[in-house]
Design an enzyme around this catalytic site. Structure first.
Site, PDB file in Angstrom:
ATOM      1  N   ILE A  17       0.819  -1.216   0.000  1.00 32.90           N
ATOM      2  CA  ILE A  17       0.000   0.000   0.000  1.00 32.90           C
ATOM      3  C   ILE A  17       0.855   1.269   0.000  1.00 32.90           C
ATOM      4  CG2 ILE A  17      -0.319   0.253   2.506  1.00 32.90           C
ATOM      5  CD1 ILE A  17      -3.302   0.853   1.896  1.00 32.90           C
ATOM      6  N   VAL A  39       0.853  -3.024   8.663  1.00 32.27           N
ATOM      7  CA  VAL A  39       0.728  -1.972   7.669  1.00 32.27           C
ATOM      8  C   VAL A  39       0.997  -0.594   8.292  1.00 32.27           C
ATOM      9  CG1 VAL A  39      -1.793  -1.639   7.877  1.00 32.27           C
ATOM     10  CG2 VAL A  39      -0.667  -1.307   5.682  1.00 32.27           C
ATOM     11  N   ASP A  40       0.678  -0.435   9.558  1.00 36.37           N
ATOM     12  CA  ASP A  40       0.945   0.816  10.283  1.00 36.37           C
ATOM     13  C   ASP A  40       2.452   1.110  10.288  1.00 36.37           C
ATOM     14  OD1 ASP A  40       0.759   2.993  11.930  1.00 36.37           O
ATOM     15  OD2 ASP A  40      -0.123   1.951  13.626  1.00 36.37           O
TER      16      ASP A  40
HETATM   17  P1  ADP Z   1      -4.673  -5.016  11.994  1.00 31.63           P
HETATM   18  O1  ADP Z   1      -4.020  -4.714  13.321  1.00 31.63           O
HETATM   19  O2  ADP Z   1      -5.810  -4.060  11.676  1.00 31.63           O
HETATM   20  O3  ADP Z   1      -5.043  -6.456  11.865  1.00 31.63           O
HETATM   21  P2  ADP Z   1      -2.241  -5.384  10.388  1.00 31.63           P
HETATM   22  O4  ADP Z   1      -1.314  -4.296   9.941  1.00 31.63           O
HETATM   23  O5  ADP Z   1      -1.725  -6.393  11.345  1.00 31.63           O
HETATM   24  O6  ADP Z   1      -3.552  -4.623  10.913  1.00 31.63           O
HETATM   25  O7  ADP Z   1      -2.780  -6.157   9.111  1.00 31.63           O
HETATM   26  C1  ADP Z   1      -3.736  -5.653   8.228  1.00 31.63           C
HETATM   27  C2  ADP Z   1      -3.469  -6.199   6.842  1.00 31.63           C
HETATM   28  O8  ADP Z   1      -2.445  -5.412   6.217  1.00 31.63           O
HETATM   29  C3  ADP Z   1      -2.957  -7.644   6.819  1.00 31.63           C
HETATM   30  O9  ADP Z   1      -3.662  -8.333   5.801  1.00 31.63           O
HETATM   31  C4  ADP Z   1      -1.470  -7.493   6.446  1.00 31.63           C
HETATM   32  O10 ADP Z   1      -1.027  -8.602   5.689  1.00 31.63           O
HETATM   33  C5  ADP Z   1      -1.532  -6.273   5.569  1.00 31.63           C
HETATM   34  N1  ADP Z   1      -0.285  -5.525   5.336  1.00 31.63           N
HETATM   35  C6  ADP Z   1       0.848  -5.468   6.071  1.00 31.63           C
HETATM   36  N2  ADP Z   1       1.746  -4.665   5.480  1.00 31.63           N
HETATM   37  C7  ADP Z   1       1.163  -4.180   4.338  1.00 31.63           C
HETATM   38  C8  ADP Z   1       1.564  -3.312   3.272  1.00 31.63           C
HETATM   39  N3  ADP Z   1       2.772  -2.736   3.258  1.00 31.63           N
HETATM   40  N4  ADP Z   1       0.687  -3.074   2.267  1.00 31.63           N
HETATM   41  C9  ADP Z   1      -0.550  -3.628   2.267  1.00 31.63           C
HETATM   42  N5  ADP Z   1      -0.991  -4.448   3.232  1.00 31.63           N
HETATM   43  C10 ADP Z   1      -0.144  -4.728   4.258  1.00 31.63           C
END
Ligand code: ADP
Length: 178
Positions: A17, A39-40
């Site tokens: 993303i 993703v954060d």
């Molecule tokens: P949450 O705490 O809301 O579950 P996460 O960050 O752990 O959030 O995961 C949310 C989704 O984002 C997961 O499907 C993970 O695989 C995905 N994710 C992690 N990094 C990225 C990225 N750089 N781009 C897109 N999706 C990502």
């Protein structure tokens, strides 16, 4: 890509993303808005410290709500931070809260004249939401919003791996009938 009313489109792609060239990225944050993993972490790493600085002034965010900062060094001008529910058993309001994340993010986008945005699979990582259910809610909420509002031109779901991408792709066809 599926379009509603000719000019409001939705698509699913597999990818990172942080690399998306859209007006705003949606971040799956936690209530502190002070950074986390997944993703954060990726968005804060790619966007640089300016995003965290702005987040500090926001005093956190409730589950189901969304708040906006600029995009720092990202291609995207803005980041909309939303907080998904931690999945327990599905009977603690998780579906409503997850739907609210998508709706509030889109509302905040419209308020800020954002026309194109990218969503990750909110709550589908460490927060443990079952994928098929999460995808259905995400697509239903976004389709309903795009039917009711002409302000958003593109909603792109950016899914990190093939499995999640396939689930969201299927949900998009199912919800839109396309
Ligand atoms: P949450 O705490 O809301 O579950 P996460 O960050 O752990 O959030 O995961 C949310 C989704 O984002 C997961 O499907 C993970 O695989 C995905 N994710 C992690 N990094 C990225 C990225 N750089 N781009 C897109 N999706 C990502």
């Amino acid at each position: 890509m599926v379009c509603i009313g000719g000019n409001r489109c939705m698509e699913t792609v597999q990818g990172d993303i942080t690399l998306q060239k859209v007006d705003a990225l949606v971040n799956a944050a936690n209530t502190s808005l002070l950074g986390g993993g997944g993703v954060d972490g990726a968005i804060h790493r790619a966007g640089g410290p300016a995003i965290l600085e702005e987040c500090r002034a926001l005093n956190g965010c409730e589950t189901g709500d969304a708040k906006i900062t600029t995009g720092g060094n990202l291609f995207a001008s803005y980041v909309i931070h939303t907080v998904g529910p931690v999945y327990e058993d599905g009977k603690q309001g998780e579906p409503e809260l997850l739907a609210s994340c998508y709706r509030r993010s889109l509302e905040v986008a419209v308020e800020n004249h954002i026309q194109t945005l990218a969503f990750p699979a909110i709550s589908c990582g460490v927060y443990g939401y079952p994928l098929e259910e999460a995808a259905q809610i995400a697509l239903e909420e976004c389709v309903a919003f795009l039917k009711a509002s002409t302000a958003i031109r593109l909603v792109r779901f950016v899914l990190f791996n093939e499995t999640i991408h396939r689930v969201f792709q299927n949900a998009l066809s199912q919800v839109t009938g396309c």
